[in-house]
Enzyme design. Structure first.
Site, PDB file in Angstrom:
ATOM      1  N   GLN A 126       0.832  -1.203   0.000  1.00 40.17           N
ATOM      2  CA  GLN A 126       0.000   0.000   0.000  1.00 40.17           C
ATOM      3  C   GLN A 126       0.863   1.248   0.000  1.00 40.17           C
ATOM      4  O   GLN A 126       1.626   1.477   0.935  1.00 40.17           O
ATOM      5  CB  GLN A 126      -0.900  -0.025   1.237  1.00 40.17           C
ATOM      6  CG  GLN A 126      -1.760   1.211   1.432  1.00 40.17           C
ATOM      7  CD  GLN A 126      -2.676   1.071   2.628  1.00 40.17           C
ATOM      8  OE1 GLN A 126      -3.602   0.281   2.628  1.00 40.17           O
ATOM      9  NE2 GLN A 126      -2.416   1.838   3.671  1.00 40.17           N
ATOM     10  N   GLY A 127       0.776   2.061  -1.039  1.00 33.41           N
ATOM     11  CA  GLY A 127       1.563   3.278  -1.165  1.00 33.41           C
ATOM     12  C   GLY A 127       0.767   4.510  -0.781  1.00 33.41           C
ATOM     13  O   GLY A 127       0.332   5.279  -1.659  1.00 33.41           O
ATOM     14  N   SER A 129       1.305   6.477   2.846  1.00 33.87           N
ATOM     15  CA  SER A 129       2.056   7.413   3.687  1.00 33.87           C
ATOM     16  C   SER A 129       3.298   7.947   2.990  1.00 33.87           C
ATOM     17  O   SER A 129       3.944   7.246   2.215  1.00 33.87           O
ATOM     18  CB  SER A 129       2.471   6.732   4.994  1.00 33.87           C
ATOM     19  OG  SER A 129       1.344   6.396   5.766  1.00 33.87           O
ATOM     20  N   SER A 161       4.521  -1.430   4.135  1.00 32.99           N
ATOM     21  CA  SER A 161       4.670  -2.793   4.642  1.00 32.99           C
ATOM     22  C   SER A 161       4.905  -3.782   3.504  1.00 32.99           C
ATOM     23  O   SER A 161       4.156  -3.815   2.520  1.00 32.99           O
ATOM     24  CB  SER A 161       3.425  -3.207   5.424  1.00 32.99           C
ATOM     25  OG  SER A 161       3.208  -2.358   6.520  1.00 32.99           O
ATOM     26  N   GLU A 244      -9.865  -2.346   5.436  1.00 31.60           N
ATOM     27  CA  GLU A 244      -8.735  -2.719   6.285  1.00 31.60           C
ATOM     28  C   GLU A 244      -9.181  -3.079   7.685  1.00 31.60           C
ATOM     29  O   GLU A 244      -8.532  -3.868   8.368  1.00 31.60           O
ATOM     30  CB  GLU A 244      -7.735  -1.557   6.342  1.00 31.60           C
ATOM     31  CG  GLU A 244      -6.467  -1.878   7.102  1.00 31.60           C
ATOM     32  CD  GLU A 244      -5.460  -0.736   7.054  1.00 31.60           C
ATOM     33  OE1 GLU A 244      -4.266  -0.989   7.255  1.00 31.60           O
ATOM     34  OE2 GLU A 244      -5.870   0.411   6.802  1.00 31.60           O
ATOM     35  N   SER A 361      -3.123   7.272  13.241  1.00 29.72           N
ATOM     36  CA  SER A 361      -2.687   7.506  14.607  1.00 29.72           C
ATOM     37  C   SER A 361      -3.886   7.748  15.522  1.00 29.72           C
ATOM     38  O   SER A 361      -4.992   8.068  15.074  1.00 29.72           O
ATOM     39  CB  SER A 361      -1.748   8.709  14.661  1.00 29.72           C
ATOM     40  OG  SER A 361      -2.472   9.906  14.398  1.00 29.72           O
ATOM     41  N   GLU A 363      -4.410  10.241  17.415  1.00 27.05           N
ATOM     42  CA  GLU A 363      -4.872  11.617  17.293  1.00 27.05           C
ATOM     43  C   GLU A 363      -5.844  11.773  16.123  1.00 27.05           C
ATOM     44  O   GLU A 363      -6.886  12.449  16.237  1.00 27.05           O
ATOM     45  CB  GLU A 363      -3.671  12.553  17.118  1.00 27.05           C
ATOM     46  CG  GLU A 363      -2.796  12.679  18.363  1.00 27.05           C
ATOM     47  CD  GLU A 363      -1.889  11.471  18.596  1.00 27.05           C
ATOM     48  OE1 GLU A 363      -1.316  11.375  19.690  1.00 27.05           O
ATOM     49  OE2 GLU A 363      -1.763  10.617  17.683  1.00 27.05           O
TER      50      GLU A 363
END
Length: 382
Positions: A126-127, A129, A161, A244, A361, A363
């Protein structure tokens, strides 16, 4: 269609029969922080599963799946975890890209990419981030433009990953010059074995390297390899993130339960259970796990809320494991001769530090819950 319990019995019987012989040694291998373990052998195991119809079971039959119900899929993931079967190597293709293509891809894309995913012949990463665009995914700067029937891609992705094991990557890239935030993004399917692609593994706290940096310098993919319309990539990317957090997380919770049971056994054996504070924390971990399962089974539970809950619970379990082990937890003893050799509890502690960061995250998840679930005023963004 068989009932959930009949299906569960079928899964249990097949695993008991086939997770033997050359595959028996794979029990418990792989998983977060341990993806380097027996990767080739686990790939062979998953191809064996595919040959017997046990991959992509939730996909519709017309796309090679078994059309399993949600209840049957939960039963499969639970039985797979209870059998201590090895961690899957094709999760990103099967659970993320496959459903995305089924719902948003063209017929040509489905015919080209779904069969190799089901057969575990092509692995995906998965591209999303990037440096400066991790949790704030709408800030991606990787760009792509059409030239002579191909998308030409330039940019950098990070925390990718298993990119070093994959043949393909689905990439969120900015395809409209001057666009900002969610607008002007496209969801591209990009081969990793062509020119203009460089993959650099990132060494983690665990000493392993399952994450990678991926650099695109004039990398190319065919013009037809865009999922959805050009410029509509944000909606497609959000659909992928929804898949996901699907039913496979129920199997994840079985793994959590096994970890907690093993930790309780360790606390009993080494006397840590006699410490009232540690005993109380173990009890709280157990009730927390039961609450996690109840939360996951509620159909109205927002995915962001579930992610917040399990990530913090698992991180706390890693910390508890270190306290149960005591001073011994501070030593990487090198049991197999390596200078930096972690045991399972140390690896759990170190890798679970990332649980509250990856896949969104804490947050970001709190902001989503506040704005989309509670209806609070949106955060002011520049």
């Amino acid at each position: 269609m068989s009932s959930v319990e009949e299906f569960r019995t079928e899964v249990r019987g097949w695993l008991r029969t086939h997770l033997t012989g050359e595959f028996a040694a794979l029990k418990g291998r792989g998983g977060p922080g341990r993806e380097h373990e027996a990767f080739a052998e686990r790939l062979a195991w998953e191809r064996h599963m595919a040959a017997h119809g046990w991959t992509c079971i939730g996909w519709p039959p017309e796309h090679g799946g078994r059309g399993a119900s949600i209840g049957q899929q939960i039963a499969f993931h639970e039985e797979y975890a209870l059998a201590d079967a090895p961690a899957r190597v094709n999760h990103i293709g099967e659970q993320l890209l496959g459903p995305t293509l089924i719902d948003h891809g063209t017929e040509e894309q489905k015919a080209r990419f779904l069969p190799p995913i089901r057969a575990v012949q092509e692995l995906w990463c998965q591209g999303y981030s990037e440096p400066g665009a991790g949790s704030d995914l709408a800030a991606v700067r990787t760009r792509a433009a059409l030239h002579d029937g191909e998308w030409v891609i330039d940019g950098q992705k990070t925390w990718t990953s298993l990119a070093h094991e994959a043949q393909w990557c689905f990439v969120l890239a900015r395809t409209e010059a001057g666009s900002r935030r969610h607008a002007g993004l496209s969801y591209l399917l990009v081969p990793l074995d062509g020119p203009g692609v460089e993959i650099r593994p990132i060494v983690q706290l665990t000493g392993t390297s399952e994450f990678n940096e991926v650099f695109f310098d004039g990398a190319r993919t065919h013009a037809s390899h865009v999922v959805g319309a050009p410029g509509d990539g944000w909606a497609v990317a959000m659909a992928t993130l929804g898949y996901e957090r699907g039913v496979s997380t129920l199997g994840q919770q079985v793994g959590f339960r096994r970890e907690l049971e093993a930790l309780a056994a360790l606390a009993t054996a080494n006397g840590a259970l006699a410490d009232p504070l540690l005993s109380d924390r173990l009890a709280r971990a157990w009730t927390g796990l039961e609450a996690m399962r109840a939360l996951a089974l509620l159909p109205a539970t927002p995915p962001s809320l579930a992610k917040l809950y399990w990530a913090r619970w698992h991180r706390d379990l890693g910390e508890l494991a270190m306290d149960v082990r005591g001073a011994a937890s501070l030593l990487a003893a090198g049991a197999h001769g390596e200078a930096y050799d972690l045991d399972d509890w140390q690896r759990l502690f170190l890798f679970s530090r990332a649980d509250t960061l990856y896949a969104g995250s804490d947050e970001i998840q709190r902001t989503i819950v506040a704005e989309r679930v509670l209806g609070l005023p949106k955060e002011v963004r520049a």
